[in-house]
Design a protein around this motif. Structure first.
Motif, mmCIF file in Angstrom:
data_model
loop_
_atom_site.group_PDB
_atom_site.id
_atom_site.type_symbol
_atom_site.label_atom_id
_atom_site.label_comp_id
_atom_site.label_asym_id
_atom_site.label_seq_id
_atom_site.Cartn_x
_atom_site.Cartn_y
_atom_site.Cartn_z
ATOM 1 N N SER A 338 0.852 -1.179 0.000
ATOM 2 C CA SER A 338 0.000 0.000 0.000
ATOM 3 C C SER A 338 0.890 1.232 0.000
ATOM 4 C CB SER A 338 -0.923 0.014 1.225
ATOM 5 O OG SER A 338 -1.621 1.242 1.296
ATOM 6 N N ARG A 339 0.872 1.984 -1.103
ATOM 7 C CA ARG A 339 1.709 3.182 -1.150
ATOM 8 C C ARG A 339 1.157 4.288 -0.259
ATOM 9 N NH1 ARG A 339 2.599 2.159 -6.975
ATOM 10 N NH2 ARG A 339 4.693 1.320 -7.188
ATOM 11 N N SER A 340 -0.123 4.222 0.072
ATOM 12 C CA SER A 340 -0.686 5.248 0.946
ATOM 13 C C SER A 340 -0.139 5.140 2.365
ATOM 14 C CB SER A 340 -2.212 5.147 0.968
ATOM 15 O OG SER A 340 -2.618 3.886 1.472
ATOM 16 N N THR A 341 0.177 3.942 2.808
ATOM 17 C CA THR A 341 0.721 3.743 4.157
ATOM 18 C C THR A 341 2.162 3.248 4.133
ATOM 19 O OG1 THR A 341 -0.081 1.449 4.265
ATOM 20 C CG2 THR A 341 -1.587 3.186 5.003
ATOM 21 N N GLY A 342 2.623 2.714 2.985
ATOM 22 C CA GLY A 342 3.962 2.142 2.903
ATOM 23 C C GLY A 342 4.066 0.762 3.507
ATOM 24 N N GLU A 343 2.932 0.144 3.887
ATOM 25 C CA GLU A 343 2.933 -1.168 4.515
ATOM 26 C C GLU A 343 2.938 -2.275 3.465
ATOM 27 O OE1 GLU A 343 0.755 -0.814 8.852
ATOM 28 O OE2 GLU A 343 -0.442 -1.372 7.107
ATOM 29 N N ILE A 344 3.545 -3.411 3.840
ATOM 30 C CA ILE A 344 3.496 -4.630 3.028
ATOM 31 C C ILE A 344 2.683 -5.653 3.802
ATOM 32 C CG2 ILE A 344 4.817 -6.394 1.829
ATOM 33 C CD1 ILE A 344 7.238 -4.523 2.005
ATOM 34 N N MET A 345 1.595 -6.111 3.211
ATOM 35 C CA MET A 345 0.697 -7.063 3.865
ATOM 36 C C MET A 345 0.871 -8.438 3.226
ATOM 37 S SD MET A 345 -2.452 -4.359 3.735
ATOM 38 C CE MET A 345 -1.794 -3.712 2.188
ATOM 39 N N LEU A 346 0.850 -9.479 4.036
ATOM 40 C CA LEU A 346 1.043 -10.838 3.559
ATOM 41 C C LEU A 346 -0.250 -11.635 3.689
ATOM 42 C CD1 LEU A 346 3.000 -13.023 2.506
ATOM 43 C CD2 LEU A 346 3.472 -13.606 4.898
ATOM 44 N N TYR A 347 -0.597 -12.343 2.615
ATOM 45 C CA TYR A 347 -1.765 -13.218 2.584
ATOM 46 C C TYR A 347 -1.310 -14.588 2.114
ATOM 47 C CZ TYR A 347 -4.256 -8.835 3.051
ATOM 48 O OH TYR A 347 -4.690 -7.617 3.502
ATOM 49 N N THR A 348 -1.520 -15.603 2.937
ATOM 50 C CA THR A 348 -1.070 -16.955 2.625
ATOM 51 C C THR A 348 -2.255 -17.825 2.230
ATOM 52 O OG1 THR A 348 -1.187 -17.549 4.968
ATOM 53 C CG2 THR A 348 0.947 -16.822 4.114
ATOM 54 N N TYR A 349 -1.967 -18.804 1.392
ATOM 55 C CA TYR A 349 -3.018 -19.667 0.846
ATOM 56 C C TYR A 349 -3.232 -20.876 1.749
ATOM 57 C CZ TYR A 349 -5.614 -22.469 -2.568
ATOM 58 O OH TYR A 349 -6.564 -23.214 -3.217
ATOM 59 N N ASP A 350 -4.492 -21.161 2.047
ATOM 60 C CA ASP A 350 -4.870 -22.330 2.829
ATOM 61 C C ASP A 350 -5.429 -23.376 1.879
ATOM 62 O OD1 ASP A 350 -5.718 -24.219 4.594
ATOM 63 O OD2 ASP A 350 -7.310 -23.026 5.499
ATOM 64 N N PRO A 351 -4.703 -24.478 1.597
ATOM 65 C CA PRO A 351 -5.184 -25.456 0.614
ATOM 66 C C PRO A 351 -6.438 -26.193 1.049
ATOM 67 C CG PRO A 351 -3.204 -26.260 1.720
ATOM 68 C CD PRO A 351 -3.394 -24.839 2.152
ATOM 69 N N ILE A 352 -6.755 -26.193 2.335
ATOM 70 C CA ILE A 352 -7.961 -26.893 2.801
ATOM 71 C C ILE A 352 -9.212 -26.100 2.439
ATOM 72 C CG2 ILE A 352 -9.171 -27.763 4.824
ATOM 73 C CD1 ILE A 352 -6.473 -28.290 6.108
ATOM 74 N N SER A 353 -9.225 -24.819 2.808
ATOM 75 C CA SER A 353 -10.384 -23.975 2.481
ATOM 76 C C SER A 353 -10.295 -23.380 1.086
ATOM 77 C CB SER A 353 -10.510 -22.837 3.495
ATOM 78 O OG SER A 353 -9.380 -21.969 3.426
ATOM 79 N N ARG A 354 -9.094 -23.484 0.449
ATOM 80 C CA ARG A 354 -8.839 -22.913 -0.876
ATOM 81 C C ARG A 354 -9.068 -21.404 -0.883
ATOM 82 N NH1 ARG A 354 -11.948 -25.753 -5.458
ATOM 83 N NH2 ARG A 354 -10.489 -24.486 -6.660
ATOM 84 N N ARG A 355 -8.702 -20.771 0.219
ATOM 85 C CA ARG A 355 -8.857 -19.330 0.338
ATOM 86 C C ARG A 355 -7.593 -18.744 0.956
ATOM 87 N NH1 ARG A 355 -14.238 -17.920 -0.263
ATOM 88 N NH2 ARG A 355 -14.032 -15.977 0.881
ATOM 89 N N PHE A 356 -7.420 -17.427 0.744
ATOM 90 C CA PHE A 356 -6.278 -16.727 1.316
ATOM 91 C C PHE A 356 -6.670 -16.124 2.664
ATOM 92 C CE2 PHE A 356 -5.072 -17.024 -3.064
ATOM 93 C CZ PHE A 356 -3.695 -17.113 -3.042
ATOM 94 N N LYS A 357 -5.711 -16.114 3.569
ATOM 95 C CA LYS A 357 -5.963 -15.534 4.884
ATOM 96 C C LYS A 357 -4.873 -14.516 5.204
ATOM 97 C CE LYS A 357 -3.565 -19.313 7.275
ATOM 98 N NZ LYS A 357 -3.684 -20.372 8.291
#
Length: 733
Positions: A338-357
């Motif tokens: 996010s260039r507005s805050t300069g933060e880097i956010m991490l989202y990892t994949y859960d193969p069981i639910s097939r969704r990112f968290k």
């Protein structure tokens, strides 16, 4: 209503106070303190939860603020190129032996750079560029693109090549005409449509008008090229930020596109990235927004169709993505800037639910301007590179891989052993080894312990073994070819490894490819060898009936003079011959010949290297294909030429040219264990291949360089052959 709620709350609270033995005021205070502690812990976790993924940080000063970054093989080793607008230069960083980035070169540009892109062999010219090296397309003020390349001596060359729309703020490279040469595409938030520069070859470009109406008359905030529908023609995804739409244009292969398929978005889109997020082999699309704190993931089905799979609420709007396998589980993860805050956010994949968290913030407390995933040469999962203009530096967030460090149980083997295999049924194991001097052995164990040999038999083979194959997973039939002997040997190991019998077949020259299968009362084997001085191949096919000391022989010939990258024979379901050539730095060719019908089919695959993996059981071996940054497994289905097909089983990010002993062990009809040795890091890696993914399972640090890897038939132990110290190390997993 308010009074009633307060009254009901008071009655409940008084009842709780009586039970707890505390007064109402103290309870409220303690409740508020608990809520504050939970809030503080949640905020702390949000900033530090990345710790299990990224264990260390390496900082490299850059002298000047850096902007957009790309990676590629620009002048030999893979490196990172980063723009510096204030300095009007490109900074090149290369990895050192400690897997850190160091400044290697600075190229001064003729004007202020705006954006940067890369392409492999953007221009085919006569300037002596090495085949396979990438070049940089740099968008300059006010409206032109320069190509930056390096000659054979490593000196940079800059040349103005193309003129684009003055309002373009970004540039991409894509082979829109499937001509083998990459075209340049400029776009921007205030530039209508795209600006296309057709690559004519010889370093020349020509401006062409997009097909009227197809690419629209609206500005795009981001675009990406890939093959969405499987027709091997680049398609284009684009963000129409004015009308808040995701547009998919399907390429025709002649530089034109069909009318777009559109998806209505919730806000003005700002960032677009394309990757196979769920490991099914098909590209997906990730969209970020300039003002809306949300990420939308559109899942592709391989036929060019998409549907909204997941919407993720983010702490801040997203302006850039870095998608790679940061956790080492064989699936993609998403780092969002996010260039507005300069933060880097991490989202990892859960193969069981097939969704990112959501998995937290990376490098909290510092404002970053750009991010890029980077696979160091001997790593199987990505690190994250981030640049900070305020600090005039780049940081490498180093992902950490858990290693098993225990030594395991040791089993002595012959000196200079160069092969190990473990076969058997249920819990019975046969440990087969062969040495470069020709000494072979078979040890038998019940498998009640990691390995405890109950009996063994040793024998001298007829020469220096080239290849050793075990044809049966009950009583081992061992097939051996030699580098210095014109023959094949078929050894039958007696029950419980107490005896061995040999049958030999003569060949005209030492075989370079072989195959075989063993049934209850017969065995079939085949050998390929150079037959004539012109290099054509002769193939002999032998069948033997148990109890008869002879083979029935059939001979075939192929006029084929190529030097193969890999080759293989199969005896079931039909006698056939497969060979692989390397056509160029990025292309291999597979030729499949049915020997009985004398028909051949040819398939080209984008890859830098390939290896055939002998699969236990019947059928064709599997194919391991190494690209510039991936390792993929293909199933080769043989039969008639018309029935020959290639199916991708799985793919994973992979950037290690220093690996050996790549082995595949079937766990069931559709799942496998993949093992390999990384010599530089002195480690053995174990992957599970299932459901279209290659999932990291375990890794072992080893004291010495292992020369071979095998897995027991009960899938509970793994064996490392240490050639230098003449033992096999046995580990449970």
């Amino acid at each position: 209503m308010v009074g009633k709620r307060g009254q009901q709350g008071g009655v409940t609270l008084k009842a709780m106070n009586c039970i707890a033995g505390i007064n109402e005021t103290n309870f409220v205070k303690k409740l508020l303190v608990a809520l504050l502690v939970v809030a503080a812990f949640t905020e702390s976790s949000r900033e530090q939860v990345y710790a299990p993924v990224f264990k260390s940080v390496e900082i490299q000063p850059t002298i000047a603020p850096l902007g957009e970054m790309v990676e590629g093989d620009f002048f030999g080793p893979k490196c990172i190129a980063a723009l510096s607008k204030p300095e009007k230069a490109i900074y090149f960083f290369v990895p050192d032996s400690l897997e850190n980035l160091v400044l290697k070169n600075i190229v001064i540009l003729p004007d202020t750079p705006i954006a940067i892109s890369k392409g492999r062999v953007v221009v085919v010219d006569s300037n002596g560029h090495k085949e396979g090296f990438a070049e940089l397309a740099v968008l300059m003020k006010p409206n032109y693109v320069v190509l930056v390349s390096f000659d054979s001596a490593g000196q940079p060359e800059i040349s103005a090549k193309a003129t684009v729309d003055p309002y373009c703020t970004n540039v991409r490279a894509s082979d829109m005409e499937t001509s083998g040469k990459l075209d340049l595409v400029g776009f921007g938030k205030f530039s209508l449509g795209v600006s296309i520069e057709k690559n004519l070859g010889n370093g020349n470009f020509k401006s062409v008008q997009p097909m009227p109406g197809a690419l629209g008359n609206v500005p795009f905030s981001d675009i990406a090229f890939t093959d969405f529908n499987g027709d091997l023609v680049p398609d284009m995804a684009a963000l129409d930020w004015v009308n808040r739409k995701l547009l998919i244009f399907y390429g025709r292969g002649d530089g034109t596109f069909t009318q777009p398929v559109s998806f209505q978005l919730k806000a003005e889109p700002s960032a677009l990235s394309v990757a196979d997020l769920n490991g099914n082999g098909y590209p997906d699309i990730v969209v970020g927004y300039s003002r809306l704190p949300q990420i939308d993931i559109f899942e592709g089905d391989g036929f060019g169709r998409f549907f909204l799979r997941q919407s993720i609420k983010t702490p801040a709007p997203v302006s850039k993505f870095a998608i790679a396998d940061f956790t080492g589980d064989g699936t993609m993860d998403i780092a969002a800037l996010s260039r507005s805050t300069g933060e880097i956010m991490l989202y990892t994949y859960d193969p069981i639910s097939r969704r990112f968290k959501y998995s937290g913030v990376i490098g909290a407390g510092i404002s970053y301007d750009n991010i890029l995933p980077f696979y160091f040469r001997n790593r199987i999962r990505a690190d994250l590179v981030a640049s900070s203009a305020a600090q005039e530096s780049i940081k490498v967030f180093k992902s950490a891989l858990p290693f098993e460090n225990y030594k395991g149980k040791l089993t002595p083997v012959g000196a200079n052993a160069n092969f190990v295999a473990v076969f058997g049924k249920d819990s019975s194991n046969y440990l087969i080894t062969a040495t470069s001097s020709g000494r072979m052995s078979a040890k038998y164990s019940t498998g009640l312990y990691p390995f405890d040999a109950l009996s063994s038999v040793d024998w001298e083979s007829g020469g220096t073994p080239r290849r050793v194959m075990v044809l049966s997973d009950s009583l081992p039939y061992i097939l051996t070819s030699y580098t210095d002997a014109d023959m094949l040997s078929l050894y039958e190991v007696g029950r419980k490894g107490e005896s061995v019998a040999e049958m030999r077949v003569e060949t005209a020259f030492p075989p370079f490819a072989m195959a075989g299968e063993a049934e209850a009362d017969s065995a079939s084997i085949a050998a390929a060898y150079r037959f004539t001085p012109d290099g054509s191949v002769a193939i002999s096919y032998f069948t033997a009936i148990k109890g008869k000391d002879e083979f029935l022989e059939h001979d075939y010939s192929i006029n084929d003079t190529g030097r193969y990258l890999a080759s293989a024979l199969t005896v079931t379901p039909a006698l056939s011959f497969l060979r692989i050539w390397k056509l160029s730095a990025d292309t291999i060719r597979l030729a499949f010949t049915s020997l009985k019908s004398n028909e051949t089919s040819i398939v080209n695959l984008p890859a830098q290297g390939a290896r055939l993996l002998e699969k236990a059981g019947k059928g064709f071996p599997l194919l391991a294909v190494q690209g510039s940054d991936t390792l993929s497994l293909y199933s080769l289905v043989s039969g008639s030429v018309s029935g020959f097909s290639i199916t991708k089983l799985a793919s994973t990010p992979f950037d290690s040219t220093d690996f050996s002993s790549l082995e595949l062990t079937p766990r069931s009809d559709s799942t496998y264990y993949l093992t390999f040795v990384n010599r530089t890091s002195k480690a053995v890696f174990l992957y599970l291949v299932a459901n279209g993914r290659m999932q990291f399972t375990k890794a072992w640090r080893v004291n010495e360089d292992p020369a071979g890897v095998a897995i027991s038939p009960d899938m509970k132990t793994i064996y490392f052959l240490n050639r230098a110290q003449a033992y096999v190390s046995v580990h449970s997993f």
